[in-house]
Write a protein that holds these residues in place. Structure first.
Motif, PDB file in Angstrom:
ATOM      1  N   ALA A  59      -1.482   1.590   5.039  1.00 55.14           N
ATOM      2  CA  ALA A  59      -0.692   1.764   3.820  1.00 55.14           C
ATOM      3  C   ALA A  59       0.256   0.583   3.626  1.00 55.14           C
ATOM      4  O   ALA A  59       0.409   0.063   2.513  1.00 55.14           O
ATOM      5  N   LYS A  60       0.866   0.139   4.729  1.00 55.66           N
ATOM      6  CA  LYS A  60       1.747  -1.025   4.658  1.00 55.66           C
ATOM      7  C   LYS A  60       0.946  -2.277   4.296  1.00 55.66           C
ATOM      8  O   LYS A  60       1.405  -3.107   3.494  1.00 55.66           O
ATOM      9  N   TYR A  61      -0.221  -2.413   4.895  1.00 54.40           N
ATOM     10  CA  TYR A  61      -1.092  -3.545   4.569  1.00 54.40           C
ATOM     11  C   TYR A  61      -1.396  -3.582   3.070  1.00 54.40           C
ATOM     12  O   TYR A  61      -1.286  -4.622   2.415  1.00 54.40           O
ATOM     13  N   LEU A  62      -1.804  -2.448   2.518  1.00 53.32           N
ATOM     14  CA  LEU A  62      -2.139  -2.393   1.098  1.00 53.32           C
ATOM     15  C   LEU A  62      -0.914  -2.665   0.229  1.00 53.32           C
ATOM     16  O   LEU A  62      -1.020  -3.303  -0.827  1.00 53.32           O
ATOM     17  N   GLN A  63       0.250  -2.182   0.656  1.00 55.40           N
ATOM     18  CA  GLN A  63       1.472  -2.448  -0.096  1.00 55.40           C
ATOM     19  C   GLN A  63       1.695  -3.948  -0.242  1.00 55.40           C
ATOM     20  O   GLN A  63       1.922  -4.459  -1.347  1.00 55.40           O
ATOM     21  N   TRP A  64       1.618  -4.664   0.878  1.00 64.79           N
ATOM     22  CA  TRP A  64       1.836  -6.107   0.819  1.00 64.79           C
ATOM     23  C   TRP A  64       0.687  -6.831   0.121  1.00 64.79           C
ATOM     24  O   TRP A  64       0.900  -7.848  -0.537  1.00 64.79           O
ATOM     25  N   PHE A  65      -0.509  -6.328   0.290  1.00 64.48           N
ATOM     26  CA  PHE A  65      -1.671  -6.962  -0.329  1.00 64.48           C
ATOM     27  C   PHE A  65      -1.493  -7.002  -1.848  1.00 64.48           C
ATOM     28  O   PHE A  65      -1.763  -8.023  -2.486  1.00 64.48           O
ATOM     29  N   PHE A  66      -1.033  -5.896  -2.431  1.00 63.75           N
ATOM     30  CA  PHE A  66      -0.929  -5.821  -3.887  1.00 63.75           C
ATOM     31  C   PHE A  66       0.434  -6.273  -4.412  1.00 63.75           C
ATOM     32  O   PHE A  66       0.556  -6.588  -5.601  1.00 63.75           O
ATOM     33  N   TYR A  67       1.447  -6.322  -3.563  1.00 59.30           N
ATOM     34  CA  TYR A  67       2.789  -6.670  -4.034  1.00 59.30           C
ATOM     35  C   TYR A  67       2.811  -8.063  -4.656  1.00 59.30           C
ATOM     36  O   TYR A  67       3.417  -8.271  -5.717  1.00 59.30           O
ATOM     37  N   SER A  68       2.170  -9.005  -4.002  1.00 60.01           N
ATOM     38  CA  SER A  68       2.222 -10.382  -4.486  1.00 60.01           C
ATOM     39  C   SER A  68       1.596 -10.520  -5.870  1.00 60.01           C
ATOM     40  O   SER A  68       2.203 -11.084  -6.793  1.00 60.01           O
ATOM     41  N   SER A  69       0.374 -10.028  -6.016  1.00 66.33           N
ATOM     42  CA  SER A  69      -0.333 -10.225  -7.284  1.00 66.33           C
ATOM     43  C   SER A  69       0.230  -9.365  -8.406  1.00 66.33           C
ATOM     44  O   SER A  69       0.192  -9.753  -9.572  1.00 66.33           O
TER      45      SER A  69
END
Length: 386
Positions: free
Chosen positions: A260-270
């Protein structure tokens, strides 16, 4: 190709007209290689992970036969993989079979020699060894045809643009790509010529015919089975899902807090950072002086300072990467955004983020991706510039 008459060994070999780094990924995945053989209908993994010794796969042939194998070893150093037979239906004349496939680079041509070798029980009949040798040769010929028939994915790429994330991902995974460098229409005189991302942001219409406009674009396959993906994040995660069998860039179990943390950071930038950074870059490097809005630019910088940069900074103060001690897909997404922020001068006085960007720029992934720049004097492998 030969058969050891006095021993219980069968061997076959072939030359695949591709470099070693373009062939080895297809052999090291224990669950995928048999699918390149024309007479194989499916492969099932019943135990373990395809890149971990002890994994058990069952190969189903079109004839209804099955064989189950246990993975013994994968060596990325020696480019070899070995397994043993654990079950067969119908039963074979011998059940003591150990198989090893080894790959070698042919320096003269930069092609790959593949050797398929089977060791059998001492009482194995000679006729059966001959049959297995012919099967090995047939397997290699099929694999060669499969690898040379389907070209690597084609990336439409603007230097320094968001598609750089795709290059980084491919470099980290050792995935060959064909790369078509997009050259947009001439830019305004106010554009900083050193930052090609400004080309992309000036106008999207000139790029629409080149599959993707301002977004990253990847074409997979050829002919009626080809399909196209847009958006750098979509492409990055697809490549990770499809080719990262070692789960090196996305190691977190589905449904876990870590993922969940991985996905949060994955999408936060874009979804959060990129839009603001694009708008700021346009104000600073793309728009003519008559259309620049200093007040709007100040508001963007204030929003960056108040809402965004601190989020990245806090996450990276306690670990070298966003999701722990190793690079992940989330870093690939975020590092490009922070690199753009660095070009804007918005990381000054932020040593944690400056170190992070420097770490990315010194990584093997970053250096390999730089080979896709036509101005680079380096060998462009694993990318083919088209």
């Amino acid at each position: 190709h030969f058969l050891d008459v006095m021993a219980t060994t069968a061997r076959a070999s072939c030359i695949i007209p591709l470099p070693l780094w373009g062939v080895w990924p297809s052999f090291r995945d224990f669950s995928q290689t048999p699918l390149l053989i024309s007479c194989v209908s499916k492969v099932e993994v019943s135990e373990g992970h395809p890149l971990a010794p002890g994994c058990i796969r069952t190969v189903h042939w079109n004839t209804g036969e099955t064989r189950s194998h246990r993975l013994i070893e994968i060596s990325d150093l020696n480019h070899s993989i070995s397994w043993e037979l654990v079950a067969a239906d119908p039963p074979l004349e011998t059940m003591a079979v150990t198989t090893r496939v080894s790959l070698y680079s042919v320096s003269e041509t930069n092609h790959t020699m593949v050797e398929w070798e089977g060791e059998f029980a001492a009482n194995t009949a000679f006729d059966f060894l001959q049959f297995e040798q012919k099967a090995y040769q047939h397997n290699l010929n099929d694999i060669r045809s499969a690898l040379t028939k389907t070209p690597p994915p084609l990336l439409y790429h603007i230097l320094e643009g968001p598609s750089t994330r795709v290059l980084w991902t491919a470099a980290a995974l050792g995935l060959p790509l064909r790369v078509k460098i997009i050259t947009p229409a001439p830019v305004q005189a106010s554009l900083d010529p050193h930052h090609a991302i400004g080309h992309q942001m000036q106008s999207s219409t000139e790029l629409s015919a080149e599959k993707g406009g301002v977004v990253a674009c990847l074409q997979l396959g050829e002919g009626p089975d080809a399909f196209t993906l847009y958006e750098s994040g979509t492409i990055v995660q697809y490549l990770i899902d499809r080719y990262d069998s070692a789960h090196s860039l996305d190691p977190f179990p589905l449904g876990s807090r870590e993922r969940a943390k991985y996905l949060q950071w994955f999408f936060y930038s874009s979804s959060t950072a990129d839009h603001l950074l694009f708008e700021a870059y346009k104000q600073m490097h793309v728009l003519p002086a008559s259309k620049k809005d200093p007040a709007f630019l100040r508001s963007l910088h204030m929003q960056w300072e108040r809402q965004i940069v601190g989020v990245f900074e806090e996450a990276l103060m306690s670990s070298p990467y966003l999701c722990g001690s190793a690079l992940s897909g989330a870093d690939i997404m975020a590092a490009w955004s922070l690199q753009l922020a660095d070009l804007l001068g918005w990381l000054e006085g932020r040593p944690t983020l400056e170190r992070y960007v420097a770490t990315i720029r010194s990584s093997p992934m970053y250096k390999k991706a730089a080979r896709a720049d036509p101005s680079s004097s380096l060998d462009c492998a694993p990318f083919y510039i088209v």
